[in-house]
Design a protein around this motif. Structure first.
Motif, PDB file in Angstrom:
ATOM      1  N   ARG A 192      31.783  79.746  87.888  1.00 18.53           N
ATOM      2  CA  ARG A 192      30.411  80.249  87.830  1.00 18.53           C
ATOM      3  C   ARG A 192      30.406  81.743  87.527  1.00 18.53           C
ATOM      4  NH1 ARG A 192      27.726  80.198  92.589  1.00 18.53           N
ATOM      5  NH2 ARG A 192      25.737  80.332  91.548  1.00 18.53           N
ATOM      6  N   THR A 227      17.661  81.303  88.273  1.00 18.90           N
ATOM      7  CA  THR A 227      17.622  80.076  89.060  1.00 18.90           C
ATOM      8  C   THR A 227      18.883  79.893  89.898  1.00 18.90           C
ATOM      9  OG1 THR A 227      18.461  78.936  87.118  1.00 18.90           O
ATOM     10  CG2 THR A 227      16.102  78.809  87.530  1.00 18.90           C
ATOM     11  N   PRO A 246      18.378  67.866  82.477  1.00 21.59           N
ATOM     12  CA  PRO A 246      19.424  67.245  83.289  1.00 21.59           C
ATOM     13  C   PRO A 246      18.987  65.885  83.822  1.00 21.59           C
ATOM     14  CG  PRO A 246      18.311  68.934  84.558  1.00 21.59           C
ATOM     15  CD  PRO A 246      17.647  68.891  83.218  1.00 21.59           C
ATOM     16  N   ASN A 255      19.813  80.069  98.436  1.00 15.80           N
ATOM     17  CA  ASN A 255      19.148  78.826  98.814  1.00 15.80           C
ATOM     18  C   ASN A 255      17.647  78.987  98.975  1.00 15.80           C
ATOM     19  OD1 ASN A 255      21.291  77.187  98.569  1.00 15.80           O
ATOM     20  ND2 ASN A 255      21.489  76.700 100.751  1.00 15.80           N
ATOM     21  N   TYR A 313      22.047  79.607  88.831  1.00 21.32           N
ATOM     22  CA  TYR A 313      23.136  78.824  88.242  1.00 21.32           C
ATOM     23  C   TYR A 313      24.334  79.719  87.974  1.00 21.32           C
ATOM     24  CZ  TYR A 313      25.576  75.685  85.018  1.00 21.32           C
ATOM     25  OH  TYR A 313      26.514  74.902  84.403  1.00 21.32           O
ATOM     26  N   VAL A 355      23.706  63.311  97.913  1.00 22.46           N
ATOM     27  CA  VAL A 355      24.626  63.292  96.766  1.00 22.46           C
ATOM     28  C   VAL A 355      25.481  62.025  96.799  1.00 22.46           C
ATOM     29  CG1 VAL A 355      26.527  64.498  95.632  1.00 22.46           C
ATOM     30  CG2 VAL A 355      24.679  65.798  96.651  1.00 22.46           C
ATOM     31  N   GLU A 399      28.996  65.155  84.874  1.00 26.96           N
ATOM     32  CA  GLU A 399      27.891  66.079  85.167  1.00 26.96           C
ATOM     33  C   GLU A 399      27.894  67.227  84.168  1.00 26.96           C
ATOM     34  OE1 GLU A 399      25.721  65.828  87.778  1.00 26.96           O
ATOM     35  OE2 GLU A 399      26.712  64.619  89.292  1.00 26.96           O
ATOM     36  N   LYS A 456      25.217  67.846  81.313  1.00 24.54           N
ATOM     37  CA  LYS A 456      24.522  69.063  81.771  1.00 24.54           C
ATOM     38  C   LYS A 456      23.676  68.854  83.027  1.00 24.54           C
ATOM     39  CE  LYS A 456      25.967  71.253  78.135  1.00 24.54           C
ATOM     40  NZ  LYS A 456      27.159  72.081  78.257  1.00 24.54           N
ATOM     41  N   THR A 457      23.975  67.813  83.768  1.00 29.26           N
ATOM     42  CA  THR A 457      23.230  67.635  85.016  1.00 29.26           C
ATOM     43  C   THR A 457      23.742  68.573  86.095  1.00 29.26           C
ATOM     44  OG1 THR A 457      24.667  65.745  85.318  1.00 29.26           O
ATOM     45  CG2 THR A 457      22.393  65.281  84.750  1.00 29.26           C
ATOM     46  N   ASP A 458      24.884  69.217  85.816  1.00 31.03           N
ATOM     47  CA  ASP A 458      25.360  70.187  86.809  1.00 31.03           C
ATOM     48  C   ASP A 458      24.340  71.310  86.997  1.00 31.03           C
ATOM     49  OD1 ASP A 458      25.899  71.047  84.216  1.00 31.03           O
ATOM     50  OD2 ASP A 458      27.560  72.318  84.836  1.00 31.03           O
ATOM     51  N   GLU A 459      23.551  71.548  85.941  1.00 32.22           N
ATOM     52  CA  GLU A 459      22.538  72.583  86.056  1.00 32.22           C
ATOM     53  C   GLU A 459      21.480  72.215  87.112  1.00 32.22           C
ATOM     54  OE1 GLU A 459      20.760  75.386  82.629  1.00 32.22           O
ATOM     55  OE2 GLU A 459      22.044  73.787  81.894  1.00 32.22           O
ATOM     56  N   LEU A 460      21.210  70.928  87.225  1.00 34.16           N
ATOM     57  CA  LEU A 460      20.283  70.473  88.263  1.00 34.16           C
ATOM     58  C   LEU A 460      20.922  70.641  89.642  1.00 34.16           C
ATOM     59  CD1 LEU A 460      17.778  68.949  89.324  1.00 34.16           C
ATOM     60  CD2 LEU A 460      18.986  66.829  88.861  1.00 34.16           C
ATOM     61  N   LEU A 461      22.178  70.198  89.774  1.00 34.72           N
ATOM     62  CA  LEU A 461      22.828  70.251  91.087  1.00 34.72           C
ATOM     63  C   LEU A 461      22.978  71.691  91.580  1.00 34.72           C
ATOM     64  CD1 LEU A 461      25.695  67.620  90.876  1.00 34.72           C
ATOM     65  CD2 LEU A 461      23.471  67.410  91.948  1.00 34.72           C
ATOM     66  N   PHE A 462      23.447  72.569  90.663  1.00 33.13           N
ATOM     67  CA  PHE A 462      23.749  73.923  91.121  1.00 33.13           C
ATOM     68  C   PHE A 462      22.503  74.810  91.224  1.00 33.13           C
ATOM     69  CE2 PHE A 462      28.057  72.791  89.364  1.00 33.13           C
ATOM     70  CZ  PHE A 462      28.621  72.622  90.616  1.00 33.13           C
ATOM     71  N   THR A 463      21.355  74.347  90.732  1.00 35.75           N
ATOM     72  CA  THR A 463      20.141  75.129  90.954  1.00 35.75           C
ATOM     73  C   THR A 463      19.266  74.484  92.031  1.00 35.75           C
ATOM     74  OG1 THR A 463      18.979  74.001  89.166  1.00 35.75           O
ATOM     75  CG2 THR A 463      20.068  76.045  88.606  1.00 35.75           C
ATOM     76  N   SER A 464      19.799  73.467  92.690  1.00 43.08           N
ATOM     77  CA  SER A 464      19.099  72.891  93.839  1.00 43.08           C
ATOM     78  C   SER A 464      19.640  73.559  95.089  1.00 43.08           C
ATOM     79  CB  SER A 464      19.377  71.387  93.912  1.00 43.08           C
ATOM     80  OG  SER A 464      18.829  70.755  92.803  1.00 43.08           O
ATOM     81  N   PRO A 465      18.845  73.549  96.156  1.00 41.92           N
ATOM     82  CA  PRO A 465      19.332  74.210  97.375  1.00 41.92           C
ATOM     83  C   PRO A 465      20.458  73.427  98.062  1.00 41.92           C
ATOM     84  CG  PRO A 465      17.092  73.393  97.678  1.00 41.92           C
ATOM     85  CD  PRO A 465      17.454  73.110  96.274  1.00 41.92           C
ATOM     86  N   LEU A 466      21.558  73.266  97.369  1.00 42.57           N
ATOM     87  CA  LEU A 466      22.735  72.577  97.915  1.00 42.57           C
ATOM     88  C   LEU A 466      23.895  73.554  97.835  1.00 42.57           C
ATOM     89  CD1 LEU A 466      22.742  69.280  95.800  1.00 42.57           C
ATOM     90  CD2 LEU A 466      22.000  69.479  98.157  1.00 42.57           C
TER      91      LEU A 466
END
Lengths: 255, 308
Positions: free
Chosen positions: A253, B48, B84, B70, B50, A7, A93, A97-107
């Motif tokens: 969330r 997913t 995104p 995760n 979110y 990140v 973000e 709407k890139t937050d959707e990528l960040l928060f649905t990644s395993p982070l």
């Protein structure tokens, strides 16, 4: 750790592929250079005058007369530029709407926040390091003491780190970058001048307000005093800012 | 592979999804259908990780989204409705970044990015800034980012929206080619797409499940009458009466160029009807079976509120 770095790397490259970092760093350096130049000129005339009076000459101290006010000036510039550095971190973000990528990644949320925080710290370090180049002149033509200068820079770094945490928090509140910047600036300025309010109160409140004020803690550090209570203040301020950010993102969330 | 049990999501007092249940089998493609604001995007966002859900349970590949988010996120690739993308990044650096945050080991990163570029056919724009590429390429970058960690489950929210017809076909073929290896849940408003691509559908409206099942199941359960459309040279009152009085025919409706002839479900009167037409010399021009297409089923389900 690897996730934080992923990140962080992305944020650093976002700073340096867009004009943001260059503009902020340049404006910062021009202003610092201007203040440095005026302080040196002033110091020069002072030393000319004092040369006529050998007793006064003993009081001449470049650390106190140039660096201490310079650190104060730099801290004011940081107050202005850090909100600009942090405003986009979460607001953008959300906007695109890139937050959707960040928060649905395993982070984890913490990894995202810390990655962004360290990226801003990196820009802060670059700014401070570049401003340090000016000291080549003072060391070449004078003999300032190094430890108080380093202490002052440490103070600037810690204060900047606290500012950035506040900025990240306000950036997480909104998707509008300008709103984030204005809120950050307002909050920082308020903490900066909080000690003014202490003059009209007394007793325990006076010391509480004084403790909360940025200014009070920074003043010591520009004079070369390293007090653990100042360190604790800045670190806890930064921690608190990041903690609030985490709580806010988590709570949103659920809504 | 995807199990949704009693899922409920409320935004304040507004109920977005209510008591939703459905399952998607491994290796199949399912379509999630419903009018706007039916709760499709909300369901996908919960799936997913979110959004947390208000109530209920969602399991992907055996992991609960709420207990092991995760693990679920590692198994799932997600293309949100609004793709995104970071406009100031190149396609290559964006995919590198997504590979890193999806925790692909650095030794396999290059391979994963190359494969995603190849599968999504992004070669020509690899070095270009995302803000400068066309909508169709952006959509593919979105799909590439969802595919990059070779997830078992793909969740695609309106993957063909805003594309031109040729691009729609390309994306559709891409999705079809992913079947088998991946389990896919996609939402769309284009029903023809579902018929072509999906094995099954879930229809929701106002957050509630209206119907779910494979296309064959739905067609057979929603078909009440079978029949044919016939186009005849002889079009007059007599012909209509003749058809109406034919053994087994329940309903004859005149249409622009012919008649809809319907009979009850389970029978097949086509050859008998054909004989009659030939005997009476009605001049057969066209005869086609009346089938319920997905559009009919969809409209019936949404308007009728029949639950299955």
């Amino acid at each position: 750790m690897k996730n934080i770095w992923a990140v962080c790397k992305k944020e650093i490259s976002a700073y340096f592929t867009s004009p943001i970092a260059y503009v902020v760093i340049t404006v910062f350096l021009v202003l610092v250079g201007f203040f440095f130049h005026s302080l040196i000129l002033w110091f020069n005339t002072q030393s000319m005058q004092m040369a006529k009076n050998p007793q006064m000459l003993q009081k001449l101290n470049i650390n106190q007369m140039v660096y201490s006010p310079l650190f104060h000036n730099i801290s004011t510039i940081l107050l202005l530029v850090i909100p600009l550095l942090t405003m986009r971190l979460f607001a953008e973000e959300k906007k695109i709407k890139t937050d959707e990528l960040l928060f649905t990644s395993p982070l984890s949320i913490n990894q995202i926040i810390l990655g962004k925080y360290f990226a801003s710290l990196f820009v802060l370090v670059v700014m401070l390091a570049l401003s340090g180049i000016l000291s080549i002149f003072t060391f070449a033509y004078g003999n300032p003491e190094l430890p108080p200068i380093l202490n002052g820079y440490l103070g600037l770094f810690l204060m900047g780190a606290a500012f950035i945490a506040v900025g990240i928090f306000f950036s997480s509140l909104t998707e509008n970058q300008i709103v984030a910047a204005v809120l950050t600036f307002g909050a920082l300025l308020l903490f900066w001048i909080l000690n003014w309010a202490s003059q009209s109160t007394g007793g325990i409140w006076q010391s509480v307000i004084n403790y909360l004020s940025f200014f009070q803690h920074f003043d010591d550090m520009t004079k070369g005093i390293l007090d653990t209570s100042d360190l604790v203040y800045y670190l806890s301020f930064a921690f608190f800012g990041l903690f609030l950010t985490h709580s806010f993102i988590q709570s949103r969330r659920w809504r | 592979m995807i199990e949704i049990q009693n899922l409920t999501k409320k935004y304040g007092d507004v109920v977005a999804v209510q008591d939703l249940n459905f399952q998607v089998e491994k290796g199949t493609i399912w379509g999630l259908l419903g009018p706007n604001a039916a709760g499709k995007t909300t369901t996908m966002r919960i799936l997913t990780g979110y959004h947390p859900a208000t109530d209920g349970n969602v399991r992907v590949g055996g992991y609960s989204v709420f207990e092991d988010p995760n693990e679920v996120k590692k198994l799932t690739g997600y293309l949100p409705e609004i793709i995104p993308l970071y406009p100031d990044m190149t396609v290559q650096s964006f995919l590198n970044f997504t590979a890193e945050i999806k925790q692909i080991p650095s030794s396999q990163k290059k391979e994963a990015v190359d494969k995603a570029v190849e599968v999504s056919d992004l070669g020509p724009v690899r070095k270009r800034l995302i803000k400068n590429i066309s909508r169709g390429f952006k959509q593919r970058v979105g799909i590439a980012q969802a595919l990059i960690h070779n997830p078992q489950v793909l969740v695609l929210d309106e993957p063909t929206i805003g594309l031109d017809p040729a691009q729609i076909i390309e994306i559709r073929n891409l999705i079809k080619s992913l079947k088998g290896e991946h389990t896919i849940l996609l939402s769309t408003h284009i029903l023809a797409e579902v018929t072509q691509v999906c094995d099954g559908v879930v229809i929701i409206n106002e957050g509630q499940l209206m119907a779910s099942g494979s296309l064959e199941e739905l067609t057979s359960s929603y078909t009440e009458k079978e029949g044919v459309f016939v186009r005849l040279k002889q079009r007059n009152k007599e012909t209509q009466t003749l058809l109406e009085n034919f053994q087994g025919v329940e309903k004859v409706t005149p249409e622009d160029h012919g008649y809809r002839v319907e009979w009850s479900k389970g029978k097949d009167l086509r050859s008998e009807l054909n004989k009659l037409i030939v005997e009476k010399d009605l001049g057969l021009l066209e005869m086609k079976p009346l089938t319920m297409n997905l559009e009919d089923i969809y409209l019936k389900v949404i308007s009728g509120g029949m639950e299955q």
